[in-house]
Design an enzyme around this catalytic site. Structure first.
Site, short mmCIF file in Angstrom:
data_model
loop_
_atom_site.label_atom_id
_atom_site.label_comp_id
_atom_site.label_asym_id
_atom_site.label_seq_id
_atom_site.Cartn_x
_atom_site.Cartn_y
_atom_site.Cartn_z
CB THR A 118 -0.92 0.01 1.23
OG1 THR A 118 -1.64 -1.22 1.26
CG2 THR A 118 -1.91 1.16 1.15
CD GLU A 145 -4.86 -8.29 10.07
OE1 GLU A 145 -5.10 -8.84 11.15
OE2 GLU A 145 -4.62 -7.07 9.99
CE LYS A 197 -4.69 -1.71 0.39
NZ LYS A 197 -5.29 -2.98 0.80
CG ASN A 201 -8.06 -0.73 3.23
OD1 ASN A 201 -8.89 -1.61 3.06
ND2 ASN A 201 -6.77 -0.96 3.16
CB CYS A 253 -5.14 -2.38 5.98
SG CYS A 253 -4.22 -3.67 5.12
CG ASP A 257 -4.27 1.59 4.20
OD1 ASP A 257 -3.05 1.66 4.49
OD2 ASP A 257 -4.74 0.65 3.54
#
Length: 388
Positions: A118, A145, A197, A201, A253, A257
């Site tokens: 990322t 995950e 992306k 998220n 993430c 993010d």
């Protein structure tokens, strides 16, 4: 086809396992134990499908610590190294990605680099200018995950940050190794792919934050959170997914993010993105306050891992709650079977589960487990639906 995968976390190892069904794959990592385990077909991460494939499939997969061995004669080099958020610089630390890029350049080989890590919006364009290269594009991953290989076998979509023949070949390789048919595929520019992306998220973090704030309201007003959520979510425009309250979002993430997207908004008007980041802090403050109201002498933390079926607790929300409880002079103990150490950030790790339950006045449980039924009067959880 020969493919190299740099980095064997959830993203890298799941991709290496997926592609090694049909192609020659060599995985690169800097941790000797991980390399040794992969070569012995022992998964270094908890993932049901990777473990199953390692046991049952003939995979053309080798792991190494030698980047020259890994990258030599490759058609594609996938970069899946970690990019943690740097709170001082207010930006992703992309040094691990750039390290791989410079190693590839130094070898002067004819290959295509695909970045799966990322990265900030605009990273690929900046790298192309900085290193005077063109053989690179971005392809975002959308993995959970503990279910990373499953999500590669049955992907929600495949996105390539380039409208080219080499991007098409890469997408076709992913499709050929997947089990799902008719996978939605999008070809776009790198910058748009990078934005997809981060916005995806951040929307997931928004869902978590929204239902957590709903739960905070209901808890403080003495209302039944579950009834409210079920009534709200039966609206098909909202849906019954991703709505189970928690102690906050965490993991690999969402925390980093959301902060990165906020940083990308530096010169753009916004209110919502900042609110998502702040909401997670507020939620952890609330959870800590609710525990402290019980005046416990010892607070037990049942699992640092915040998701069922995961062995990762990086940036887990419970750690922020722990810090606040300890700052108020309350002793914190931890039950976490995946931890071999006897202490975690100066808190004692209790290996014996029964001892842990006996010592704790209050037990914090992000996701409830039936093994706590005998001490349910001690448990504090916001898990309403017994699922992630």
């Amino acid at each position: 086809m020969k493919i190299a995968v740099a980095g064997t976390g959830y993203v890298g190892l799941s991709l290496a396992t997926l592609l090694s069904q049909k192609y020659e794959v060599i995985a690169l990592d800097i941790v000797p134990e991980k390399v040794e385990k992969i070569n012995k077909r022992i998964s270094p991460i908890k993932d049901e499908y990777i473990e199953k494939f390692f046991r049952e499939k003939e995979l053309n997969l080798k792991a190494t610590m030698d980047y020259q061995e890994a990258f030599c004669d490759t058609d594609y080099i996938i970069i899946s190294t970690p990019t943690n958020y740097d709170d001082e610089k207010n930006f992703f630390d992309t040094s691990s990605v750039e390290d791989i890029i410079t190693k590839v350049i130094s070898m002067n080989i004819d290959t295509t680099i695909v970045v799966k890590s990322t990265i900030p919006v605009g990273f690929i364009d900046n790298v192309k200018k900085k290193y005077q290269i063109d053989n690179i594009f971005f392809s975002p991953e959308f993995l959970r995950e503990g279910k990373a290989l499953y999500d590669n076998l049955y992907p929600s979509r495949i996105i390539a940050g380039e409208k080219s023949e080499r991007a098409k070949v890469f997408v076709e390789m992913l499709q050929s190794c997947a089990m799902k048919e008719d996978i939605p595929v999008l070809y776009m520019n790198n910058t748009e792919a990078e934005a997809v992306k981060l916005f995806a998220n951040t929307y997931l973090a928004l869902r978590v934050a929204y239902f957590n704030e709903l739960d905070t309201y209901a808890e403080l007003k003495g209302l039944n959170t579950k009834d409210i959520i079920e009534g709200v979510c039966l609206d098909p425009r909202i849906g019954t997914h991703y709505n189970n309250p928690s102690f906050g979002y965490g993991g690999y993430c969402l925390p980093k993010d959301t902060k990165q997207l906020k940083a990308n908004y530096k010169d753009v008007p916004e209110n919502l993105i900042s609110a998502i980041v702040e909401s997670n802090r507020t939620r952890k403050d609330h959870i800590a306050e609710m525990i402290l109201k019980r005046n416990p002498k010892v607070v037990g933390i049942y699992r640092l891992t915040m998701k069922s079926g995961s062995d990762n607790f990086r940036a887990s929300a419970i750690q922020g709650v722990m810090k606040q409880i300890k700052a108020n002079g309350v002793e914190v103990i931890i039950y976490e079977p995946t931890l071999k150490e006897r202490e975690f950030y100066n808190s004692k790790v209790i290996q014996d589960f029964n001892e842990f339950k006996t010592l704790s006045d209050v037990i914090l449980v992000n996701r409830y487990d039936d093994s706590l039924n005998d001490v349910s009067d001690k448990v504090y959880t916001r898990d309403l639906f017994s699922r992630d």
